[in-house]
Design a protein around this motif. Structure first.
Motif, PDB file in Angstrom:
ATOM      1  N   LYS A   1       0.808  -1.219   0.060  1.00 52.42           N
ATOM      2  CA  LYS A   1       0.040  -0.014  -0.058  1.00 52.42           C
ATOM      3  C   LYS A   1       0.836   1.195   0.011  1.00 52.42           C
TER       4      LYS A   1
ATOM      5  N   THR B   1       0.979   5.355  -0.250  1.00 51.08           N
ATOM      6  CA  THR B   1       0.133   6.582   0.298  1.00 51.08           C
ATOM      7  C   THR B   1       0.924   7.711   0.256  1.00 51.08           C
TER       8      THR B   1
ATOM      9  N   THR C   1       0.736  11.780   1.860  1.00 50.40           N
ATOM     10  CA  THR C   1      -0.013  12.697   2.708  1.00 50.40           C
ATOM     11  C   THR C   1       0.554  14.170   2.366  1.00 50.40           C
TER      12      THR C   1
ATOM     13  N   ASP D   1      -2.683  19.734  -2.881  1.00 47.26           N
ATOM     14  CA  ASP D   1      -2.942  18.469  -3.782  1.00 47.26           C
ATOM     15  C   ASP D   1      -1.828  17.846  -4.280  1.00 47.26           C
TER      16      ASP D   1
ATOM     17  N   ASN E   1      -2.578   7.339  -9.349  1.00 46.82           N
ATOM     18  CA  ASN E   1      -3.790   7.871  -8.386  1.00 46.82           C
ATOM     19  C   ASN E   1      -3.392   9.323  -8.230  1.00 46.82           C
TER      20      ASN E   1
ATOM     21  N   ASP F   1      -6.488  11.440  -6.273  1.00 48.95           N
ATOM     22  CA  ASP F   1      -7.402  11.886  -5.010  1.00 48.95           C
ATOM     23  C   ASP F   1      -8.156  10.698  -4.307  1.00 48.95           C
ATOM     24  N   THR F   2      -7.604   9.646  -4.196  1.00 50.43           N
ATOM     25  CA  THR F   2      -8.335   8.687  -3.349  1.00 50.43           C
ATOM     26  C   THR F   2      -8.818   9.250  -2.151  1.00 50.43           C
ATOM     27  N   ASN F   3      -7.976   9.917  -1.266  1.00 57.56           N
ATOM     28  CA  ASN F   3      -8.331  10.238   0.040  1.00 57.56           C
ATOM     29  C   ASN F   3      -8.249  11.841   0.142  1.00 57.56           C
ATOM     30  N   GLY F   4      -9.293  12.493  -0.333  1.00 58.81           N
ATOM     31  CA  GLY F   4      -9.466  14.112  -0.655  1.00 58.81           C
ATOM     32  C   GLY F   4      -8.659  14.437  -1.574  1.00 58.81           C
TER      33      GLY F   4
ATOM     34  N   ASN G   1      -5.320  13.588  -1.431  1.00 57.23           N
ATOM     35  CA  ASN G   1      -4.059  12.518  -1.356  1.00 57.23           C
ATOM     36  C   ASN G   1      -4.350  11.359  -1.961  1.00 57.23           C
TER      37      ASN G   1
ATOM     38  N   GLU H   1      -3.520   7.164  -3.274  1.00 56.63           N
ATOM     39  CA  GLU H   1      -3.217   5.906  -2.518  1.00 56.63           C
ATOM     40  C   GLU H   1      -3.167   4.630  -3.589  1.00 56.63           C
TER      41      GLU H   1
ATOM     42  N   TRP I   1      -2.474   0.581  -4.266  1.00 56.76           N
ATOM     43  CA  TRP I   1      -2.063  -0.895  -3.964  1.00 56.76           C
ATOM     44  C   TRP I   1      -1.426  -1.519  -5.148  1.00 56.76           C
TER      45      TRP I   1
END
Length: 72
Positions: free
Chosen positions: A7, A9, A11, A15, A30, A32-35, A37, A39, A41
């Motif tokens: 995984k 990510t 942070t 943007d 990727n 904007d998976t988390n807002g 940020n 992520e 796999w």
């Protein structure tokens, strides 16, 4: 050869985007998976990973880079 699942990510306060070339030479992206940020796999076998992180923040009429943290 070992098999893995990672995984990855990023942070950041602004943007961020993430681009990875996996051990099988497949590009993964990727934004904007988390807002704001990203992520990903990644599944594959032993080998190199190429990881590119980009950040930007719109300040007035200028775009600026900002700090980011990569977690694998």
């Amino acid at each position: 050869m070992g098999h893995y699942q990672l995984k990855i990510t990023v942070t950041s306060k602004c943007d961020a985007m993430l681009l990875v070339n996996d051990s099988q030479a497949n590009w993964k992206y990727n934004d904007d998976t988390n807002g704001l940020n990203p992520e990903l796999w990644i599944e594959g076998t032993n080998g190199w990973l190429d990881i590119w992180i980009g950040t930007y923040e719109n300040i007035g009429s200028n775009y600026e880079m900002c700090p980011a943290t990569l977690t694998v």
